[in-house]
Design an enzyme around this catalytic site. Structure first.
Site, mmCIF file in Angstrom:
data_model
loop_
_atom_site.group_PDB
_atom_site.id
_atom_site.type_symbol
_atom_site.label_atom_id
_atom_site.label_comp_id
_atom_site.label_asym_id
_atom_site.label_seq_id
_atom_site.Cartn_x
_atom_site.Cartn_y
_atom_site.Cartn_z
ATOM 1 N N GLY A 169 -4.015 1.645 -14.503
ATOM 2 C CA GLY A 169 -3.912 1.156 -13.136
ATOM 3 C C GLY A 169 -5.249 1.140 -12.431
ATOM 4 N N PRO A 226 -10.609 -9.940 -15.084
ATOM 5 C CA PRO A 226 -11.745 -9.368 -14.338
ATOM 6 C C PRO A 226 -11.823 -9.848 -12.894
ATOM 7 C CG PRO A 226 -12.442 -10.096 -16.519
ATOM 8 C CD PRO A 226 -11.043 -10.587 -16.336
ATOM 9 N N GLY A 259 0.370 -8.857 -3.984
ATOM 10 C CA GLY A 259 -0.938 -9.412 -3.682
ATOM 11 C C GLY A 259 -2.011 -8.985 -4.647
ATOM 12 N N THR A 260 -1.626 -8.264 -5.705
ATOM 13 C CA THR A 260 -2.599 -7.729 -6.655
ATOM 14 C C THR A 260 -2.968 -8.708 -7.759
ATOM 15 O OG1 THR A 260 -0.808 -6.797 -7.965
ATOM 16 C CG2 THR A 260 -1.765 -5.387 -6.276
ATOM 17 N N GLY A 308 -5.223 -0.209 -8.911
ATOM 18 C CA GLY A 308 -4.948 -0.495 -7.511
ATOM 19 C C GLY A 308 -5.382 0.603 -6.562
ATOM 20 N N GLU A 309 -5.518 1.828 -7.057
ATOM 21 C CA GLU A 309 -5.776 2.946 -6.151
ATOM 22 C C GLU A 309 -7.076 3.684 -6.409
ATOM 23 O OE1 GLU A 309 -1.566 4.706 -4.994
ATOM 24 O OE2 GLU A 309 -1.543 3.832 -6.987
ATOM 25 N N ARG A 344 -8.091 -1.334 -20.481
ATOM 26 C CA ARG A 344 -8.276 -2.746 -20.796
ATOM 27 C C ARG A 344 -8.129 -3.572 -19.521
ATOM 28 N NH1 ARG A 344 -4.248 -6.062 -24.878
ATOM 29 N NH2 ARG A 344 -5.707 -7.706 -25.547
ATOM 30 N N PHE A 348 0.800 -1.225 0.000
ATOM 31 C CA PHE A 348 0.000 0.000 0.000
ATOM 32 C C PHE A 348 0.830 1.270 0.000
ATOM 33 C CE2 PHE A 348 -2.658 -3.156 2.425
ATOM 34 C CZ PHE A 348 -3.477 -3.483 1.363
#
Length: 710
Positions: free
Chosen positions: A667, A597, A471-472, A669-670, A593, A245
């Protein structure tokens, strides 16, 4: 005879749901994290942190500790090797002195590393660290952040500190509707599952490190600079990472472990306790933000001012750019933003999921909601009326801006049209019920990366890239990208990552990881596919193609590139206790893209859950007397758990395409956390009729504000 594979039709793996390729290893315990890897002769180090918030170290009484069972050495400012800290790192910033440990006797904040005790076992190291006596010459300290600090100043950080155009005061004076409000967010901590850990050893002058980090190249480069080594003399490996994070860069564990390993001539592992992580691994600074909006009768903005103040340490300047989100989201004839900092006797803040955007969107999107109320305009319609045609500050064209599509799809799915705009009128027994919304954005950046793809003699393909999967699901995404580029089934792809010997690559941060690595992997895989001739025998070592995206990224046209979103929340507020419950939440995103999913939805929902946690729970509080945190652990610092999260948290996406990007990834993740807290806060206002401009929205604050009157 082994020959190059035939080229079947593209399997179209990108965009289809795939379980994690390392999932079985993780659930069976076979996946090895930084603290799991065994080493012969391993010694264990435990940091000792300062108990005062400002002053000097007078003495470190090592004698009694060195006599304790198993203790091997005690490192401190009096005997530690000298390190180089006069450089600018790979991210364009100097190193945080908190990581450049034991270089002087100054103590700039509570929890400053003052010593490392190394012993044969972790238990012996911890017992000795607890027994070490450090005496200080204590000085008065200052940990109070407030909006009226006279010593606050504008600071650039990774973006200009101040931007402005137009006559702000004139446009505000000419506006039919004005919002002028202050918003606050508290100190927040990363609280990932896996604490920071690093093991270091020296082999013939080469430093090897196994750790838990978000940027293999970043950590290797900084360690080489600190220890004055050639880049080739440092190897960093990070096989699996249990969350980061933003906090897992170069920290005290890697540096202290390397120091101790050099002295003892054996591997040394330094692991942080949960409490230590609250002092030496960074956090999100509290912010005090002021937003002034001026609009015409129809709600179209004439003036926008967003200023944000955060704290930083006295030894390192870190800017939490809360005002930066306004530079992307909304335009006005008069537009001013400023990020300000004040130096206090506190630990250094650092990047934390959606740095700047997460706290900044809370202030800006709540202010937009307040403006919508004043104008008598629906909150979604107000935002759509203020959609800019180009970057409000940069003036650059957008490489796609699909905020409107996100709001329209979200409104349809959420049932927004049935919403009664009046606050405080919907009840469900003892609960007041309301709904809220907010916009979201996060930059879609790309970092130069290298990758190597090998066609093996047995018919498989090996991808090597120094990426960090925190972990993504990056391993799985890169597997699918390589398989699609090579036009082979994913089972034939073996992705190996987490090793600096694979060459330089971007970091797992800023929502740039998969986008950066995917570009490099696709480029190498596509070139390899062209070089393979069906029916031609492969050599025993296979055929390898290496890519480098540096030139391609530099050639990208200058545009505003972002991931976009719209957040929706429904909350219920207990009229007797002030408890707030999120009943359902929807996020709609324009995220380029989507490679996988399954893991993409996990990332977006995870961000939204963190937004709930940010809105209702998370708050670290400093004791003004000691300068340290109250309850620096997961008992005192409350993060949202399963019981706090509604069963209906849904993340979906709309079509989104950047024609300049050959991979098309953005991106994710955020962006899920951006706007989420604002949507919850706006829903609390709709439920109760009372605005909450400070987070978290605790039950006592709801009751004190009169927002839960029966």
């Amino acid at each position: 005879m082994t020959v190059a594979p035939q080229r079947p039709a593209a399997p179209g793996l990108i965009g289809t749901a795939h379980t994690r390729v390392e999932g079985r290893d993780k659930v069976t315990g076979a996946a090895r994290y930084g603290g799991d890897i065994p080493f012969a002769g391993l010694a264990h180090g435990m940091l000792v942190l300062s108990t005062v918030a400002r002053g000097r170290i007078r003495s470190v009484d090592t004698g009694p500790v060195l006599a304790m069972p198993g203790v091997l050495t005690v490192l401190h400012h009096g005997n530690a090797p000298r390190l180089n800290s006069d450089y600018v790192g790979i991210l364009g910033v100097p190193p945080d002195p908190t990581a450049v440990v034991f270089q002087h006797d100054r103590v700039p904040h509570a929890g400053w590393p003052v010593a490392l005790v190394v012993a044969e076992t972790p238990e012996q190291a911890r017992a000795a660290a607890d027994a070490l006596t450090v005496r200080y010459e204590e000085e008065p300290h200052d940990v109070a952040l407030s909006a009226d600090r006279p010593d606050a100043y504008a600071a650039d950080g990774h973006m200009p500190g101040t931007t402005e155009k137009g006559d702000l005061e004139a446009e505000l004076a000419a506006s039919a509707h004005v919002v002028d409000a202050e918003y606050t967010t508290p100190e927040e901590h990363h609280a990932m599952m896996e604490p920071h850990v690093a093991t270091a050893w020296w082999d013939g002058g080469r430093l090897d490190v196994v750790d838990s980090d978000q940027g293999i190249t970043w950590v290797a480069d900084e360690l080489a600079r600190m220890f004055s080594l050639d880049a080739s003399a440092v190897r960093v490996r990070s096989e699996h990472v249990g969350g980061g994070f933003g906090s897992k860069g170069v920290r005290a564990p890697q540096v202290a472990a390397a120091m101790a390993a050099a002295e003892l001539g054996r591997p040394v592992r330094v692991s942080l306790t949960r409490r230590q992580m609250f002092s030496v691994t960074g956090y999100r600074s509290p912010t005090v933000q002021r937003v002034r909006l001026g609009a015409g009768p129809d709600g179209r903005l004439r003036a926008l001012e967003h200023t944000s103040l955060n704290q930083t340490s006295t030894v390192y300047e870190f800017v939490e750019p809360g005002a930066g989100v306004a530079r992307t989201m909304y335009d006005a004839a008069a537009h001013r933003t400023e990020n300000r900092v004040v130096r206090l006797d506190v630990p250094s803040p650092t990047w934390m999921r959606a740095p700047g955007e997460a706290p900044g969107s809370f202030a800006l999107e709540c202010a937009l909601d307040e403006l919508a109320e004043k104008c008598g305009v629906d909150p979604i319609e107000l935002r759509l009326r203020n959609e800019p045609e180009t970057g409000p500050v940069s003036g650059l064209p957008f490489a796609g801006r699909n905020v409107a599509a996100c709001f329209r799809e979200g409104a349809r799915r959420f049932g927004w049209d049935a919403r009664d705009p009046r606050p405080g009128v919907r009840r469900d027994g003892r609960w007041l019920v309301g709904t809220g919304t907010a916009a979201a954005s996060f930059p879609a950046g790309t970092l130069p990366s290298t990758a190597a793809v090998t066609a093996e003699a047995d018919g498989g393909f090996t991808v090597r890239i120094s990426a960090s999967d925190i972990g993504t699901g990056a391993r799985t995404a890169l597997t699918l990208i390589a398989a699609d580029a090579l036009r082979v089934p994913s089972e034939r792809i073996d992705v190996r990552l987490g090793d600096s010997d694979f060459g330089p690559s971007g970091i797992a941060a800023g929502s740039m990881g998969t986008r950066s690595w995917g570009w490099a992997v696709a480029a190498a895989a596509e070139e390899l596919r062209e070089r393979l001739v069906p029916g031609v025998e492969l050599p025993p070592e296979g055929i390898t193609v290496r890519s480098d995206t540096t030139a391609a990224i530099a050639a990208l046209a200058a545009k505003e590139r972002h991931t976009w979103g719209a957040q929706f929340a429904e909350v219920a507020v207990d009229v007797t206790t002030g408890e707030t419950r999120v009943r359902r939440m929807l996020g709609v995103f324009a995220a380029g893209r989507i490679v996988n999913p399954l893991t993409a939805r996990n990332q977006l929902v995870g961000g939204m859950v963190w937004g709930i946690s940010m809105a209702l729970h998370e708050e670290a509080v400093r004791d003004p007397a000691s300068g340290a945190l109250y309850g620096a652990d997961l008992a005192g610092y409350h993060v949202a758990t399963h019981a706090d999260v509604p069963p209906e948290v849904e993340a979906v996406w709309v079509d989104d395409h950047d024609p300049d990007d050959p991979v098309g990834i953005k991106g994710i993740g955020e962006v899920g956390i951006v706007g989420a807290a604002a949507a919850v806060a706006n829903a609390v206002w709709h439920a109760t009729g009372v605005r909450h401009r400070g987070l978290p929205i605790r039950p006592d604050r709801v009751l004190r504000a009169g927002g839960a009157d029966a």
